[in-house]
Design a protein around this motif. Structure first.
Motif, PDB file in Angstrom:
ATOM      1  N   LYS A 201     -52.774  23.947   7.934  1.00  0.00           N
ATOM      2  CA  LYS A 201     -51.523  24.518   7.414  1.00  0.00           C
ATOM      3  C   LYS A 201     -50.316  23.760   7.975  1.00  0.00           C
ATOM      4  O   LYS A 201     -49.332  23.549   7.271  1.00  0.00           O
ATOM      5  CB  LYS A 201     -51.440  26.009   7.708  1.00  0.00           C
ATOM      6  N   HIS A 202     -50.419  23.337   9.220  1.00  0.00           N
ATOM      7  CA  HIS A 202     -49.350  22.529   9.815  1.00  0.00           C
ATOM      8  C   HIS A 202     -49.217  21.196   9.070  1.00  0.00           C
ATOM      9  O   HIS A 202     -48.116  20.785   8.701  1.00  0.00           O
ATOM     10  CB  HIS A 202     -49.635  22.297  11.296  1.00  0.00           C
ATOM     11  N   TYR A 203     -50.355  20.531   8.843  1.00  0.00           N
ATOM     12  CA  TYR A 203     -50.335  19.272   8.093  1.00  0.00           C
ATOM     13  C   TYR A 203     -49.742  19.488   6.703  1.00  0.00           C
ATOM     14  O   TYR A 203     -48.926  18.691   6.235  1.00  0.00           O
ATOM     15  CB  TYR A 203     -51.750  18.703   7.927  1.00  0.00           C
ATOM     16  N   ALA A 204     -50.170  20.566   6.029  1.00  0.00           N
ATOM     17  CA  ALA A 204     -49.682  20.851   4.676  1.00  0.00           C
ATOM     18  C   ALA A 204     -48.167  21.065   4.676  1.00  0.00           C
ATOM     19  O   ALA A 204     -47.464  20.592   3.779  1.00  0.00           O
ATOM     20  CB  ALA A 204     -50.393  22.070   4.091  1.00  0.00           C
ATOM     21  N   GLY A 205     -47.665  21.759   5.696  1.00  0.00           N
ATOM     22  CA  GLY A 205     -46.223  21.977   5.786  1.00  0.00           C
ATOM     23  C   GLY A 205     -45.455  20.678   5.948  1.00  0.00           C
ATOM     24  O   GLY A 205     -44.403  20.478   5.324  1.00  0.00           O
TER      25      GLY A 205
ATOM     26  N   GLN B 206     -42.848  18.900   3.135  1.00  0.00           N
ATOM     27  CA  GLN B 206     -41.488  18.396   3.361  1.00  0.00           C
ATOM     28  C   GLN B 206     -41.299  17.056   2.661  1.00  0.00           C
ATOM     29  O   GLN B 206     -40.260  16.801   2.050  1.00  0.00           O
ATOM     30  CB  GLN B 206     -41.220  18.248   4.854  1.00  0.00           C
ATOM     31  N   ILE B 207     -42.308  16.218   2.736  1.00  0.00           N
ATOM     32  CA  ILE B 207     -42.235  14.894   2.113  1.00  0.00           C
ATOM     33  C   ILE B 207     -42.248  15.022   0.595  1.00  0.00           C
ATOM     34  O   ILE B 207     -41.420  14.421  -0.088  1.00  0.00           O
ATOM     35  CB  ILE B 207     -43.397  14.001   2.602  1.00  0.00           C
ATOM     36  N   THR B 208     -43.193  15.802   0.064  1.00  0.00           N
ATOM     37  CA  THR B 208     -43.280  15.909  -1.396  1.00  0.00           C
ATOM     38  C   THR B 208     -42.061  16.617  -1.967  1.00  0.00           C
ATOM     39  O   THR B 208     -41.576  16.242  -3.035  1.00  0.00           O
ATOM     40  CB  THR B 208     -44.582  16.605  -1.856  1.00  0.00           C
ATOM     41  N   ASP B 209     -41.553  17.628  -1.278  1.00  0.00           N
ATOM     42  CA  ASP B 209     -40.333  18.291  -1.758  1.00  0.00           C
ATOM     43  C   ASP B 209     -39.182  17.297  -1.834  1.00  0.00           C
ATOM     44  O   ASP B 209     -38.411  17.289  -2.803  1.00  0.00           O
ATOM     45  CB  ASP B 209     -39.940  19.456  -0.852  1.00  0.00           C
ATOM     46  N   SER B 210     -39.055  16.444  -0.827  1.00  0.00           N
ATOM     47  CA  SER B 210     -37.996  15.441  -0.825  1.00  0.00           C
ATOM     48  C   SER B 210     -38.216  14.404  -1.923  1.00  0.00           C
ATOM     49  O   SER B 210     -37.302  14.082  -2.680  1.00  0.00           O
ATOM     50  CB  SER B 210     -37.927  14.749   0.545  1.00  0.00           C
ATOM     51  N   ALA B 211     -39.441  13.916  -2.048  1.00  0.00           N
ATOM     52  CA  ALA B 211     -39.745  12.858  -3.027  1.00  0.00           C
ATOM     53  C   ALA B 211     -39.590  13.352  -4.462  1.00  0.00           C
ATOM     54  O   ALA B 211     -39.138  12.596  -5.333  1.00  0.00           O
ATOM     55  CB  ALA B 211     -41.158  12.333  -2.801  1.00  0.00           C
ATOM     56  N   PHE B 212     -39.969  14.611  -4.717  1.00  0.00           N
ATOM     57  CA  PHE B 212     -39.941  15.140  -6.081  1.00  0.00           C
ATOM     58  C   PHE B 212     -38.775  16.078  -6.333  1.00  0.00           C
ATOM     59  O   PHE B 212     -38.708  16.729  -7.366  1.00  0.00           O
ATOM     60  CB  PHE B 212     -41.270  15.845  -6.399  1.00  0.00           C
ATOM     61  N   LYS B 213     -37.848  16.158  -5.347  1.00  0.00           N
ATOM     62  CA  LYS B 213     -36.660  17.011  -5.459  1.00  0.00           C
ATOM     63  C   LYS B 213     -37.053  18.457  -5.790  1.00  0.00           C
ATOM     64  O   LYS B 213     -36.562  19.061  -6.731  1.00  0.00           O
ATOM     65  CB  LYS B 213     -35.680  16.435  -6.473  1.00  0.00           C
ATOM     66  N   GLU B 214     -37.969  18.982  -4.967  1.00  0.00           N
ATOM     67  CA  GLU B 214     -38.431  20.351  -5.100  1.00  0.00           C
ATOM     68  C   GLU B 214     -38.088  21.108  -3.827  1.00  0.00           C
ATOM     69  O   GLU B 214     -37.556  20.546  -2.884  1.00  0.00           O
ATOM     70  CB  GLU B 214     -39.950  20.361  -5.341  1.00  0.00           C
ATOM     71  N   GLY B 215     -38.404  22.412  -3.822  1.00  0.00           N
ATOM     72  CA  GLY B 215     -38.143  23.211  -2.630  1.00  0.00           C
ATOM     73  C   GLY B 215     -36.681  23.148  -2.241  1.00  0.00           C
ATOM     74  O   GLY B 215     -35.800  23.251  -3.100  1.00  0.00           O
ATOM     75  N   GLU B 216     -36.405  22.956  -0.960  1.00  0.00           N
ATOM     76  CA  GLU B 216     -35.008  22.921  -0.503  1.00  0.00           C
ATOM     77  C   GLU B 216     -34.252  21.696  -1.019  1.00  0.00           C
ATOM     78  O   GLU B 216     -33.031  21.636  -0.927  1.00  0.00           O
ATOM     79  CB  GLU B 216     -34.944  22.961   1.019  1.00  0.00           C
TER      80      GLU B 216
END
Length: 74
Positions: free
Chosen positions: A53-57, A61-71
């Motif tokens: 779960k730590h690795y996934a988190g 963060q990386i995928t949210d930044s790369a794909f402009k998702e999440g925060e």
């Protein structure tokens, strides 16, 4: 060669080097995942779950930044 072309050449070299570094990390992570993160099903405990779960988190963060998702969503 103009100064701008020289600057772009250095940026391109740095970009390719950073991409190669990412590709290497992704290949290593994929191999580790394919090996079930070096665990055996009979030995899995909640510590393994927490680690994944730590690795996934971190990866999120990386995928949210790369794909402009999440925060990072627009």
């Amino acid at each position: 060669m103009t100064r701008r072309a020289a600057d772009n050449s250095k940026a391109l070299d740095a970009f390719i080097a950073a991409k190669a570094e990412i590709d290497t990390m992704l290949e290593r992570l994929k191999a580790l995942s394919d090996d079930h993160f070096e665990t055996h099903p009979d030995e899995i405990h909640w510590g393994h779950v927490g680690t994944l779960k730590h690795y996934a988190g971190l990866l999120r963060q990386i995928t949210d930044s790369a794909f402009k998702e999440g925060e990072h969503a627009a």
